[in-house]
Design an enzyme around this catalytic site. Structure first.
Site, PDB file in Angstrom:
ATOM      1  N   TYR A 189       0.874  -1.186   0.000  1.00 54.89           N
ATOM      2  CA  TYR A 189       0.000   0.000   0.000  1.00 54.89           C
ATOM      3  C   TYR A 189       0.902   1.224   0.000  1.00 54.89           C
ATOM      4  CZ  TYR A 189      -4.179   2.614   1.548  1.00 54.89           C
ATOM      5  OH  TYR A 189      -5.231   3.483   1.639  1.00 54.89           O
ATOM      6  N   ARG A 242      -6.124  10.523 -10.634  1.00 50.24           N
ATOM      7  CA  ARG A 242      -5.503  11.170  -9.460  1.00 50.24           C
ATOM      8  C   ARG A 242      -4.979  10.056  -8.556  1.00 50.24           C
ATOM      9  NH1 ARG A 242      -5.628  10.256  -4.688  1.00 50.24           N
ATOM     10  NH2 ARG A 242      -7.584  10.999  -3.833  1.00 50.24           N
ATOM     11  N   LYS A 260      -5.901  -1.872  -2.678  1.00 49.35           N
ATOM     12  CA  LYS A 260      -7.040  -1.625  -1.776  1.00 49.35           C
ATOM     13  C   LYS A 260      -7.793  -2.925  -1.500  1.00 49.35           C
ATOM     14  CE  LYS A 260      -7.098   2.999  -1.321  1.00 49.35           C
ATOM     15  NZ  LYS A 260      -7.254   3.794  -0.115  1.00 49.35           N
ATOM     16  N   GLU A 332     -12.204   5.009  -6.475  1.00 45.08           N
ATOM     17  CA  GLU A 332     -10.894   5.299  -5.879  1.00 45.08           C
ATOM     18  C   GLU A 332     -10.034   6.113  -6.830  1.00 45.08           C
ATOM     19  OE1 GLU A 332     -10.182   3.758  -2.615  1.00 45.08           O
ATOM     20  OE2 GLU A 332      -8.700   5.372  -2.707  1.00 45.08           O
ATOM     21  N   ASP A 333      -9.496   7.180  -6.320  1.00 47.00           N
ATOM     22  CA  ASP A 333      -8.499   7.996  -7.032  1.00 47.00           C
ATOM     23  C   ASP A 333      -8.955   8.478  -8.409  1.00 47.00           C
ATOM     24  OD1 ASP A 333      -7.190   7.509  -4.717  1.00 47.00           O
ATOM     25  OD2 ASP A 333      -5.342   6.765  -5.595  1.00 47.00           O
ATOM     26  N   ASP A 355     -13.998   6.352  -1.507  1.00 46.61           N
ATOM     27  CA  ASP A 355     -13.056   6.224  -0.407  1.00 46.61           C
ATOM     28  C   ASP A 355     -12.334   7.539  -0.120  1.00 46.61           C
ATOM     29  OD1 ASP A 355     -11.610   4.774   1.481  1.00 46.61           O
ATOM     30  OD2 ASP A 355      -9.996   4.374   0.059  1.00 46.61           O
ATOM     31  N   ASP A 356     -11.980   8.273  -1.163  1.00 45.90           N
ATOM     32  CA  ASP A 356     -11.208   9.503  -0.977  1.00 45.90           C
ATOM     33  C   ASP A 356     -12.046  10.601  -0.331  1.00 45.90           C
ATOM     34  OD1 ASP A 356      -8.753   8.564  -2.292  1.00 45.90           O
ATOM     35  OD2 ASP A 356     -10.095   8.382  -4.005  1.00 45.90           O
ATOM     36  N   ASN A 497      -0.473  11.613   0.264  1.00 50.63           N
ATOM     37  CA  ASN A 497       0.301  10.407  -0.047  1.00 50.63           C
ATOM     38  C   ASN A 497       0.934  10.536  -1.419  1.00 50.63           C
ATOM     39  OD1 ASN A 497      -0.524   8.964   2.300  1.00 50.63           O
ATOM     40  ND2 ASN A 497      -2.516   8.663   1.347  1.00 50.63           N
TER      41      ASN A 497
HETATM   42  N1  LIG Z   1      -4.553   9.830   4.130  1.00 47.78           N
HETATM   43  C1  LIG Z   1      -5.565   9.412   3.432  1.00 47.78           C
HETATM   44  O1  LIG Z   1      -6.276   8.484   3.813  1.00 47.78           O
HETATM   45  C2  LIG Z   1      -5.887  10.063   2.148  1.00 47.78           C
HETATM   46  C3  LIG Z   1      -5.029  10.927   1.559  1.00 47.78           C
HETATM   47  N2  LIG Z   1      -5.337  11.533   0.390  1.00 47.78           N
HETATM   48  C4  LIG Z   1      -4.327  12.380  -0.211  1.00 47.78           C
HETATM   49  O2  LIG Z   1      -4.780  13.717  -0.257  1.00 47.78           O
HETATM   50  C5  LIG Z   1      -4.216  14.364  -1.367  1.00 47.78           C
HETATM   51  C6  LIG Z   1      -5.299  15.124  -2.093  1.00 47.78           C
HETATM   52  O3  LIG Z   1      -6.267  14.238  -2.573  1.00 47.78           O
HETATM   53  P1  LIG Z   1      -7.646  14.796  -3.152  1.00 47.78           P
HETATM   54  O4  LIG Z   1      -8.317  15.679  -2.187  1.00 47.78           O
HETATM   55  O5  LIG Z   1      -8.386  13.663  -3.673  1.00 47.78           O
HETATM   56  O6  LIG Z   1      -7.101  15.684  -4.377  1.00 47.78           O
HETATM   57  P2  LIG Z   1      -7.823  16.830  -5.144  1.00 47.78           P
HETATM   58  O7  LIG Z   1      -7.099  17.010  -6.403  1.00 47.78           O
HETATM   59  O8  LIG Z   1      -9.278  16.611  -5.164  1.00 47.78           O
HETATM   60  O9  LIG Z   1      -7.557  18.142  -4.220  1.00 47.78           O
HETATM   61  C7  LIG Z   1      -6.326  18.742  -4.068  1.00 47.78           C
HETATM   62  C8  LIG Z   1      -6.554  20.119  -3.483  1.00 47.78           C
HETATM   63  O10 LIG Z   1      -5.288  20.653  -3.134  1.00 47.78           O
HETATM   64  C9  LIG Z   1      -5.199  21.956  -3.667  1.00 47.78           C
HETATM   65  N3  LIG Z   1      -3.823  22.288  -3.924  1.00 47.78           N
HETATM   66  C10 LIG Z   1      -2.988  21.772  -4.846  1.00 47.78           C
HETATM   67  N4  LIG Z   1      -1.783  22.351  -4.769  1.00 47.78           N
HETATM   68  C11 LIG Z   1      -1.858  23.273  -3.791  1.00 47.78           C
HETATM   69  C12 LIG Z   1      -0.954  24.187  -3.230  1.00 47.78           C
HETATM   70  N5  LIG Z   1       0.297  24.265  -3.666  1.00 47.78           N
HETATM   71  N6  LIG Z   1      -1.379  24.979  -2.236  1.00 47.78           N
HETATM   72  C13 LIG Z   1      -2.635  24.902  -1.802  1.00 47.78           C
HETATM   73  N7  LIG Z   1      -3.532  24.028  -2.259  1.00 47.78           N
HETATM   74  C14 LIG Z   1      -3.151  23.233  -3.258  1.00 47.78           C
HETATM   75  C15 LIG Z   1      -6.037  21.952  -4.922  1.00 47.78           C
HETATM   76  O11 LIG Z   1      -6.374  23.274  -5.226  1.00 47.78           O
HETATM   77  P3  LIG Z   1      -7.253  23.670  -6.506  1.00 47.78           P
HETATM   78  O12 LIG Z   1      -8.620  23.173  -6.200  1.00 47.78           O
HETATM   79  O13 LIG Z   1      -7.170  25.163  -6.536  1.00 47.78           O
HETATM   80  O14 LIG Z   1      -6.637  23.002  -7.673  1.00 47.78           O
HETATM   81  C16 LIG Z   1      -7.205  21.097  -4.447  1.00 47.78           C
HETATM   82  O15 LIG Z   1      -8.144  21.886  -3.779  1.00 47.78           O
HETATM   83  C17 LIG Z   1      -3.520  13.282  -2.183  1.00 47.78           C
HETATM   84  O16 LIG Z   1      -2.148  13.344  -1.942  1.00 47.78           O
HETATM   85  C18 LIG Z   1      -4.044  12.000  -1.626  1.00 47.78           C
HETATM   86  O17 LIG Z   1      -3.085  10.987  -1.675  1.00 47.78           O
HETATM   87  C19 LIG Z   1      -6.534  11.336  -0.234  1.00 47.78           C
HETATM   88  C20 LIG Z   1      -7.428  10.471   0.288  1.00 47.78           C
HETATM   89  C21 LIG Z   1      -7.162   9.732   1.506  1.00 47.78           C
HETATM   90  C1  LIG Z   2      -5.162   6.747   0.806  1.00 47.26           C
HETATM   91  C2  LIG Z   2      -5.834   7.152  -0.404  1.00 47.26           C
HETATM   92  O1  LIG Z   2      -6.907   6.676  -0.703  1.00 47.26           O
HETATM   93  C3  LIG Z   2      -5.220   8.130  -1.244  1.00 47.26           C
HETATM   94  O2  LIG Z   2      -4.181   8.661  -0.902  1.00 47.26           O
HETATM   95  O3  LIG Z   2      -5.784   8.396  -2.304  1.00 47.26           O
HETATM   96 MG   LIG Z   3      -7.422   7.030  -2.715  1.00 52.83          MG
END
Ligand SMILES: NC(=O)C1=CN([C@@H]2O[C@H](COP(=O)(O)OP(=O)(O)OC[C@H]3O[C@@H](n4cnc5c(N)ncnc54)[C@H](OP(=O)(O)O)[C@@H]3O)[C@@H](O)[C@H]2O)C=CC1
Ligand SMILES: CC(=O)C(=O)O
Ligand SMILES: [Mg+2]
Length: 641
Positions: A189, A242, A260, A332-333, A355-356, A497
């Site tokens: 993972y 993503r 997953k 997912e993603d 999941d996200d 991540n």
């Molecule tokens: N720990 C866990 O269980 C999980 C972790 N994650 C992680 O979270 C991260 C984001 O995932 P997700 O929300 O799906 O992604 P998205 O693409 O949906 O969202 C990313 C957000 O970050 C913003 N962003 C990007 N670059 C910057 C920056 N330099 N400064 C400020 N804001 C910024 C984007 O802004 P804008 O909208 O303006 O483009 C957007 O709002 C990934 O790395 C993923 O691996 C996700 C799910 C679960």
């Molecule tokens: C953990 C997870 O689902 C992610 O980083 O997208």
């Molecule tokens: Mg994910």
């Protein structure tokens, strides 16, 4: 051939089963007579074994067809392939289209035991000479493999060794993963799965899931039927746009559904045969991959709009048609411009879960609930600031607001005012509202524009800082110092991540806060020593939630995901944190207890589903934790007759 015809027959009516059973019994009588006279040759033996087992399975046929039958242990999740832990002492046949034997048995990962085949099994299943003489226990096999794995210094080599094992000996793979979960989770993972996806084209050996590309448009149902098992309970699907915080990896995102689903089995006890990883390939906008000669996907830019929507729609319809109403589809993603829409579109017609958005929300809320034991106060007493306003950020924000609203009886809009988000353009404020994507609009509060995170931290003075940006190193020294200047114990969650994208490291959080921060991250960090004290960082990852959540849904036959189920999962996870964990500064229990944790989450989710009338597997079992445990797959070897 005969075994294919007489294999456990869900499609026969009860009356016809009785007739078939009778005919087979007669046939077996003749057969046994011939056997006694030594007429039975090797080929016929396959038929004999198939009949024996079919008769037995048909005698127990109601197990498969009536899950309320008390003879059928673990009735929640259908034991179509006879994998139940509760029936370990009962002999089974290694079903394929015929009873697998000899060389083909060694090549079938579902039934292969390698050197653990007993002397009797080696005789009965034509394995003599195909294996060296020694017989090893599963425990010794596990010890040997862990020893070998530890020799690899490069994480990707460990990943590949684990994938090889999964394709060679499924039960041993899961035994390793379950028994060594804290050591192997980072291998199968995050973070290693991220690197594996980046290099998936080069390391690709055998398909581990279904690839559905634009080429398959119009015949997705046919494609689903190519998958070797017909009974599926969970699908994890990505379109690869993503992948973690690594961006668009196209078809190579397959590593994510595969990873997953292996956690569904190892952490949540959902048996592997009912899990289906799927990658939808609509192209990629990743120029590097398009130019990579080893890229395994469609070599075109991503299809969008109607073309994309039609393919997804055909997939969702085919899934329902082929697997029924109750198959859980986990998105997912996906990139956020598709993720929210897909969840909204199919949330009312299919059993879908993102999941996200939802799993991440539930795990973070659990961490917040448990952190209150150390921080004090209620959720409503805190102020939350997010860096990143996408799926994870707004998903978490919405669930926190919902929980605050339920606890305080305040309207949701009022509860949302405790929560602020920053995206790539700065703090989300009302003056930006018109240009915001729909999922950001509820968070556009009254405030003057703020461009930088540091300035937002100083202006909002949050007690909790959450990173969901997918961009590493964004929680700088100044940001953590600012958080520590007005919080005795700042709560810092760097969720992005893989490790390379983490907003800060555990060491940075502890050092820059002078040992005062409570810290958890999406990908794991080792313990940190600061000023003579050892700090153990927690892992805030949706892997705590989705396996148990999915088990709860499946075992109760729940037909729709509801926010209250996510809240139930959060509370169940938070309640598993012990005094001992708190003493170490942990807000999540260790993964070493994850099976027990998942059973508890499953029970609480199922209980809520029954309460809301969403569960269809009736009557409701009295002790849902015991029931969840009885449904869980365990990977100990079965004895073959
Ligand atoms: N720990 C866990 O269980 C999980 C972790 N994650 C992680 O979270 C991260 C984001 O995932 P997700 O929300 O799906 O992604 P998205 O693409 O949906 O969202 C990313 C957000 O970050 C913003 N962003 C990007 N670059 C910057 C920056 N330099 N400064 C400020 N804001 C910024 C984007 O802004 P804008 O909208 O303006 O483009 C957007 O709002 C990934 O790395 C993923 O691996 C996700 C799910 C679960
Ligand atoms: C953990 C997870 O689902 C992610 O980083 O997208
Ligand atoms: Mg994910």
């Amino acid at each position: 051939m005969l075994s294919a015809i007489v294999s456990p027959t869900k499609w026969l009516s009860k009356r016809n089963r009785v007739i078939l059973c009778f005919i087979l019994a007669l046939f077996r009588l003749c057969h046994l007579q011939r056997k006694a006279f030594g007429f039975l040759r090797r080929g016929e033996r396959k038929i004999s074994l198939a009949m024996e087992s079919t008769l037995k399975e048909m005698r127990n046929g109601d197990c498969v067809l009536d899950m309320n039958n008390s003879k059928c242990v673990g009735g929640g999740v259908e034991d179509i392939y006879g994998e139940d832990r509760a029936t370990e002492d009962q002999l089974i046949s290694p079903w394929s289209f015929s009873v697998a034997s000899g060389y083909s048995l060694l090549r079938d990962p579902r039934f292969n035991k390698g050197l653990a085949f007993t002397e009797v099994e080696r005789d009965t299943h034509y394995l003599r000479g195909l294996l060296p003489p020694v017989v090893l226990s599963q425990e010794l096999q596990e010890k040997r493999l862990m020893h070998n794995l530890r020799q690899y210094q490069v994480p990707l080599q460990r990943y590949m060794a684990m994938m090889d094992l999964q394709e060679r000996n499924e039960r041993l793979f899961y035994k390793l993963l379950i028994d060594n979960v804290e050591e192997l989770l980072p291998v199968v993972y995050t973070p290693t799965v991220g690197e594996a996806c980046q290099k998936y084209g080069s390391i690709f050996r055998r398909p581990q899931g279904l690839y559905i590309s634009l080429k398959e448009k119009g015949r997705i149902l046919e494609v689903l039927k190519n998958w070797p098992t017909r009974h599926i309970e969970v699908i994890v699907v990505t379109d690869g746009e993503r992948i973690l915080g690594l961006g668009d990896l196209g078809c190579q995102g397959m590593g994510i559904p595969v990873g997953k689903l292996s956690l569904y089995t190892a952490l949540g006890g959902v048996r592997p045969s009912v899990c289906l990883p799927v990658t939808i390939d609509v192209g990629t906008n990743n120029k590097k991959l398009l130019e990579d000669e080893f890229y395994i996907g469609l070599r075109q830019r991503r299809a969008t709009g109607q073309e994309y929507a039609e393919l997804l729609d055909e997939f969702m319809s085919a899934v329902k048609q082929n697997y029924g109403e109750k198959v859980l589809v986990q998105f997912e993603d996906f990139a956020n411009h598709n993720a929210f829409e897909l969840l909204a579109k199919y949330g009312t017609t299919h059993l879908v879960f993102n999941d996200d958005i939802q799993g991440t929300a539930s795990v973070v809320l659990a961490g917040l609930i448990s952190s209150l034991t150390i921080l004090g106060g209620t959720l409503a007493d805190h102020t939350f600031l997010f860096l990143g306003a996408g799926e994870a950020g707004t998903g978490i924000a919405e669930l926190i607001a919902l929980q605050i609203s339920k606890q305080t009886n305040a309207p949701l809009e009022e509860a949302r005012k405790k929560i602020w988000l920053v995206d790539s353009k700065g703090l989300i404020v009302s003056s930006r509202k018109e240009s915001l994507q729909h999922f950001k609009k509820p968070w556009a509060h009254e405030h003057e524009p703020v461009k930088e995170l540091l300035d937002a931290v100083k202006a909002i003075k949050p007690t909790v800082l959450i990173g969901t940006s997918g961009v590493g190193k964004t929680f700088t020294k100044e940001v953590i110092e600012a958080m520590s200047s007005f919080n005795k114990k700042p709560l810092i969650l760097a969720l992005s991540n893989p490790t390379s994208q983490s907003e800060c490291t555990a060491e940075e959080a502890y050092t820059w806060s002078e040992g005062r921060a409570m810290f958890a991250s999406g990908s794991p960090f080792d313990p940190v020593e600061y000023n003579g004290k050892v700090f153990v960082p927690g892992q805030a990852n949706n892997a705590y939630i989705f396996p148990g959540f999915g088990l709860g849904i499946i075992m109760s036959g729940t037909i729709r995901v509801h926010d209250d189920l996510l809240l139930a999962a959060s509370e169940a996870l938070a309640s598993q944190v012990t005094e001992e964990n708190y003493a170490k500064g942990l807000i999540y229990p260790p993964f070493s207890n994850i099976r027990k944790i998942s059973a508890n989450i499953a029970a609480k989710v199922a209980a809520k589903a029954y309460e809301l009338g969403l569960a269809t597997r009736l009557p409701r079992p009295e002790d849902l934790v015991a029931y969840a445990e009885s449904c869980m797959y365990t990977p100990v070897y079965r004895q073959y007759r």
